[in-house]
Write a protein that holds these residues in place. Structure first.
Motif, mmCIF file in Angstrom:
data_model
loop_
_atom_site.group_PDB
_atom_site.id
_atom_site.type_symbol
_atom_site.label_atom_id
_atom_site.label_comp_id
_atom_site.label_asym_id
_atom_site.label_seq_id
_atom_site.Cartn_x
_atom_site.Cartn_y
_atom_site.Cartn_z
ATOM 1 N N GLY A 118 0.805 -1.218 0.000
ATOM 2 C CA GLY A 118 0.000 0.000 0.000
ATOM 3 C C GLY A 118 0.837 1.266 0.000
ATOM 4 N N TYR A 119 0.234 2.366 0.461
ATOM 5 C CA TYR A 119 0.869 3.682 0.453
ATOM 6 C C TYR A 119 1.179 4.131 1.878
ATOM 7 C CZ TYR A 119 -0.512 4.071 -4.444
ATOM 8 O OH TYR A 119 -0.653 3.868 -5.793
ATOM 9 N N TYR A 120 2.363 4.716 2.068
ATOM 10 C CA TYR A 120 2.824 5.125 3.392
ATOM 11 C C TYR A 120 3.311 6.572 3.361
ATOM 12 C CZ TYR A 120 2.603 0.232 4.783
ATOM 13 O OH TYR A 120 2.158 -1.033 5.072
ATOM 14 N N ILE A 121 3.155 7.212 4.545
ATOM 15 C CA ILE A 121 3.614 8.594 4.683
ATOM 16 C C ILE A 121 5.126 8.600 4.854
ATOM 17 C CG2 ILE A 121 3.459 10.735 6.027
ATOM 18 C CD1 ILE A 121 0.867 9.995 4.655
ATOM 19 N N LEU A 122 5.788 9.446 4.073
ATOM 20 C CA LEU A 122 7.225 9.644 4.234
ATOM 21 C C LEU A 122 7.474 10.744 5.260
ATOM 22 C CD1 LEU A 122 8.389 9.554 0.519
ATOM 23 C CD2 LEU A 122 8.843 7.821 2.244
ATOM 24 N N GLY A 123 8.732 10.922 5.617
ATOM 25 C CA GLY A 123 9.045 12.050 6.473
ATOM 26 C C GLY A 123 8.705 13.338 5.751
ATOM 27 N N LYS A 124 8.548 14.403 6.491
ATOM 28 C CA LYS A 124 8.188 15.692 5.896
ATOM 29 C C LYS A 124 9.237 16.090 4.869
ATOM 30 C CE LYS A 124 6.558 20.305 7.105
ATOM 31 N NZ LYS A 124 6.295 21.253 8.209
ATOM 32 N N PRO A 125 8.835 16.341 3.629
ATOM 33 C CA PRO A 125 9.824 16.673 2.600
ATOM 34 C C PRO A 125 10.587 17.940 2.954
ATOM 35 C CG PRO A 125 7.599 17.149 1.833
ATOM 36 C CD PRO A 125 7.460 16.399 3.122
ATOM 37 N N VAL A 126 11.856 17.921 2.613
ATOM 38 C CA VAL A 126 12.705 19.081 2.890
ATOM 39 C C VAL A 126 12.306 20.221 1.956
ATOM 40 C CG1 VAL A 126 15.057 19.969 2.920
ATOM 41 C CG2 VAL A 126 14.592 17.613 3.647
ATOM 42 N N GLN A 127 11.962 21.341 2.549
ATOM 43 C CA GLN A 127 11.587 22.506 1.752
ATOM 44 C C GLN A 127 12.825 23.362 1.500
ATOM 45 O OE1 GLN A 127 8.630 23.028 0.439
ATOM 46 N NE2 GLN A 127 7.803 21.168 1.381
ATOM 47 N N PRO A 128 13.058 23.741 0.273
ATOM 48 C CA PRO A 128 14.214 24.603 0.006
ATOM 49 C C PRO A 128 14.086 25.938 0.724
ATOM 50 C CG PRO A 128 12.760 24.516 -1.906
ATOM 51 C CD PRO A 128 12.262 23.490 -0.923
ATOM 52 N N ILE A 129 15.180 26.425 1.236
ATOM 53 C CA ILE A 129 15.173 27.711 1.933
ATOM 54 C C ILE A 129 15.082 28.816 0.895
ATOM 55 C CG2 ILE A 129 16.483 29.264 3.428
ATOM 56 C CD1 ILE A 129 17.848 26.755 4.568
ATOM 57 N N PRO A 130 14.017 29.635 0.967
ATOM 58 C CA PRO A 130 13.887 30.699 -0.043
ATOM 59 C C PRO A 130 15.012 31.717 0.093
ATOM 60 C CG PRO A 130 12.282 31.004 1.723
ATOM 61 C CD PRO A 130 12.945 29.673 1.968
ATOM 62 N N ILE A 131 15.555 32.115 -1.048
ATOM 63 C CA ILE A 131 16.599 33.136 -1.059
ATOM 64 C C ILE A 131 15.950 34.454 -1.430
ATOM 65 C CG2 ILE A 131 18.750 33.885 -2.136
ATOM 66 C CD1 ILE A 131 19.367 30.949 -2.701
ATOM 67 N N GLU A 132 15.981 35.375 -0.499
ATOM 68 C CA GLU A 132 15.380 36.677 -0.751
ATOM 69 C C GLU A 132 16.181 37.412 -1.814
ATOM 70 O OE1 GLU A 132 12.641 39.715 -0.432
ATOM 71 O OE2 GLU A 132 12.599 37.740 0.520
ATOM 72 N N GLN A 133 15.474 37.861 -2.859
ATOM 73 C CA GLN A 133 16.136 38.575 -3.950
ATOM 74 C C GLN A 133 16.239 40.048 -3.600
ATOM 75 O OE1 GLN A 133 17.420 37.292 -6.930
ATOM 76 N NE2 GLN A 133 18.298 39.336 -6.981
ATOM 77 N N HIS A 134 17.431 40.509 -3.405
ATOM 78 C CA HIS A 134 17.643 41.912 -3.083
ATOM 79 C C HIS A 134 17.936 42.679 -4.362
ATOM 80 C CE1 HIS A 134 17.647 41.189 1.232
ATOM 81 N NE2 HIS A 134 18.456 40.156 1.036
ATOM 82 N N ILE A 135 17.133 43.678 -4.640
ATOM 83 C CA ILE A 135 17.356 44.495 -5.825
ATOM 84 C C ILE A 135 18.619 45.327 -5.629
ATOM 85 C CG2 ILE A 135 16.441 46.386 -7.226
ATOM 86 C CD1 ILE A 135 13.677 45.362 -6.698
ATOM 87 N N GLN A 136 19.482 45.326 -6.621
ATOM 88 C CA GLN A 136 20.748 46.050 -6.540
ATOM 89 C C GLN A 136 20.522 47.504 -6.941
ATOM 90 O OE1 GLN A 136 22.769 42.721 -8.933
ATOM 91 N NE2 GLN A 136 24.451 43.630 -7.788
ATOM 92 N N TYR A 137 20.242 48.334 -5.936
ATOM 93 C CA TYR A 137 19.977 49.738 -6.221
ATOM 94 C C TYR A 137 21.207 50.441 -6.787
ATOM 95 C CZ TYR A 137 15.904 48.878 -3.267
ATOM 96 O OH TYR A 137 14.745 48.374 -2.741
ATOM 97 N N ASP A 138 22.382 49.991 -6.399
ATOM 98 C CA ASP A 138 23.604 50.684 -6.788
ATOM 99 C C ASP A 138 24.229 50.118 -8.048
ATOM 100 O OD1 ASP A 138 23.424 52.345 -4.556
ATOM 101 O OD2 ASP A 138 24.454 50.885 -3.274
ATOM 102 N N ARG A 139 23.578 49.119 -8.670
ATOM 103 C CA ARG A 139 24.152 48.525 -9.872
ATOM 104 C C ARG A 139 24.299 49.588 -10.961
ATOM 105 N NH1 ARG A 139 22.097 43.225 -13.324
ATOM 106 N NH2 ARG A 139 23.063 43.814 -15.288
ATOM 107 N N GLU A 140 25.411 49.521 -11.638
ATOM 108 C CA GLU A 140 25.657 50.455 -12.733
ATOM 109 C C GLU A 140 24.595 50.269 -13.824
ATOM 110 O OE1 GLU A 140 27.632 53.616 -14.428
ATOM 111 O OE2 GLU A 140 28.068 52.667 -12.500
ATOM 112 N N ILE A 141 24.107 51.393 -14.367
ATOM 113 C CA ILE A 141 23.116 51.329 -15.430
ATOM 114 C C ILE A 141 23.771 50.747 -16.679
ATOM 115 C CG2 ILE A 141 21.517 52.626 -16.866
ATOM 116 C CD1 ILE A 141 20.725 52.632 -13.959
ATOM 117 N N ASP A 142 23.334 49.576 -17.104
ATOM 118 C CA ASP A 142 23.877 48.934 -18.295
ATOM 119 C C ASP A 142 22.709 48.436 -19.146
ATOM 120 O OD1 ASP A 142 22.995 46.343 -17.414
ATOM 121 O OD2 ASP A 142 24.744 46.218 -16.114
ATOM 122 N N PRO A 143 22.975 47.868 -20.327
ATOM 123 C CA PRO A 143 21.875 47.463 -21.208
ATOM 124 C C PRO A 143 20.888 46.468 -20.589
ATOM 125 C CG PRO A 143 23.899 47.567 -22.454
ATOM 126 C CD PRO A 143 24.272 47.781 -21.021
#
Length: 464
Positions: free
Chosen positions: A65-90
């Motif tokens: 039959g079907y059995y419950i596995l351990g709780k699946p590992v959730q990837p740690i979200p990486i917060e995307q930080h907008i680079q305000y100081d990035r040089e203006i390029d194409p």
């Protein structure tokens, strides 16, 4: 949206896992038992269990039959930080716009808001494509690409006085891929390419990626400056890359007189013109096309359906003479092997839908209205268009004399507004005073409130 029975079963099991009613190692009811408990069909439970197995939440043990596995590992979200100081390029605008969260407003991006796009038409086309013969869903595309879509393009080009055969058209996955293929086929590192100044920033990015040399030709309200173009030909450029129809970023329209002179000079110099007509469906009256004036021996035309149908269903095309198309097919097979036949079918079915012409007319009217309103609101901030476009989504605007577009853009970015500073479109000394606005993305009053506050902040900082 209403949940399906399969989704309800999946949610029930996940809830029982979360509240500890089911723990790792617990055995689930058999498929038939659970179907009887919920008064659902056996096939519904089978599909729900199968999806949970795919998610790694349960497992199937042969004969047990079907059995419950351990709780699946959730990837740690990486917060995307907008680079305000990035040089203006194409790529600055593209990166900010693509990475931004939904709450961020994007008057600097190059596409329409989601609610302006024909979502229901795409959904209908998806259903039709799903019912197509198996080869469309499974097999590779023909070397030239989707035949009915190429036949549609043949008919469309007749309205521009351009006679082509379906075998002179190559279906690609995007206009950007089209340019990449053409550059790979025809150019070598160090070759010279003529560009409009200002021009679409991704043209510059592609030139850099291929290690080519760009020569900028000032763009006027009628098209490229003829004197500068003639002078640039002395450098023996291989290609002139430009927008036909509606120019990006200026919104200007090529005049017939200018188009004729440019086409004649390019032919005499044995130089190829690549014209990107990605905004052609926004036109009220078709502007001159270099391909119609010079033919496909001297011009390669590219386009896509991103702006009026879908950016998610990627599909583009190349029009050229038979010799170039044959070489491009070989190159495409070597690099990408094939393009998405399924995407091409979805685009084709969308174009064939009776709602699409109505959608285009609605878009044109909305854009005219948005253009007028945006011009009025910007005028209150002493920001004025370089020219008033006849159609399209862009305004190329001059800021007050003391303002620098890149600095102003960074201030606005910190307040959730992504702008398109002129530095991304041009390397000229005057570019810092210009900004491109997408009128369809300027509907929200917050755009102008933030811009006004940013201009005050800029002025105050400059004084101090």
């Amino acid at each position: 949206m209403t949940q399906t029975k399969i989704e309800i079963v999946i949610q029930l099991i996940k809830q029982n896992i979360n509240n500890k009613s089911l723990i790792a190692g617990s055995r689930l009811p058999s498929v038939r038992q659970y179907a009887q408990q919920l008064n659902y069909s056996v096939s519904t439970i089978v599909e729900a269990y199968a999806r949970l197995v795919a998610e790694g939440i349960i497992e199937s043990r042969a004969g047990a039959g079907y059995y419950i596995l351990g709780k699946p590992v959730q990837p740690i979200p990486i917060e995307q930080h907008i680079q305000y100081d990035r040089e203006i390029d194409p790529l600055w605008i593209s990166r900010q716009s693509l990475e931004a969260k939904n709450a961020v407003l994007k008057p600097g991006c190059g596409w329409l808001p989601p609610d302006w796009m024909p979502e229901q038409t795409i959904r209908k086309a998806l259903k039709i494509a799903a019912k197509s013969e198996g080869s469309l869903l499974i097999d590779y595309a023909l070397p030239h690409g989707h035949l009915p879509l190429r036949q549609y393009l043949v008919r469309k080009k007749e309205s521009y006085d351009l006679k082509v055969h379906p075998n002179q058209i190559l279906i690609t996955d995007s206009a950007t891929q089209s340019i990449d293929l053409i550059f790979r086929l025809l150019l070598q590192p160090g070759d010279i390419v003529l560009l409009d100044d200002p021009c679409y920033f991704n043209f510059q990015a592609l030139i850099q990626a291929h290690h080519l040399r760009a020569v900028a030709i000032p763009f006027t309200e009628q098209g490229p400056d003829l004197e500068h173009f003639a002078q640039a030909l002395q450098l023996k450029p291989k290609i002139y890359l430009t927008n036909s129809g509606i120019h990006n970023p200026t919104g200007a329209t090529l005049s017939l007189a200018t188009a004729y002179q440019i086409a004649r000079m390019a032919e005499q110099a044995n130089m190829l013109i690549i014209e990107d007509e990605i905004f052609s469906d926004f036109e009220y009256l078709p502007a001159p096309r270099y391909a119609a004036l010079s033919g496909l021996s001297h011009v390669i035309q590219i386009g896509s359906f991103t702006k009026t149908l879908s950016a998610a269903v990627r599909c583009g095309y190349i029009l050229s003479n038979l010799e170039n198309i044959e070489k491009l097919i070989d190159l495409k097979i070597a690099i990408h092997f094939s393009n998405s036949n399924l995407n091409a079918e979805i685009i084709y079915q969308s174009l064939m839908d009776s709602s699409y012409p109505k959608h285009l007319e609605w878009l044109k009217k909305q854009l005219i209205k948005a253009t007028n309103e945006t011009i009025q609101r910007l005028a209150q901030l002493e920001i004025y268009p370089w020219t008033v476009p006849k159609a399209g989504i862009f305004l190329w605007c001059r800021l007050p004399q003391h303002m620098d577009a890149s600095k102003l853009s960074k201030i606005c970015l910190q307040q959730g507004i992504i702008l398109a500073p002129g530095n991304s479109f041009s390397q000229s000394a005057q570019a810092g005073q210009f900004m491109r606005f997408n009128v369809a993305q300027c509907i929200d009053k917050k755009v102008f409130d933030v811009l006004e506050n940013a201009m005050k902040t800029y002025s105050h900082t400059a004084i101090n």
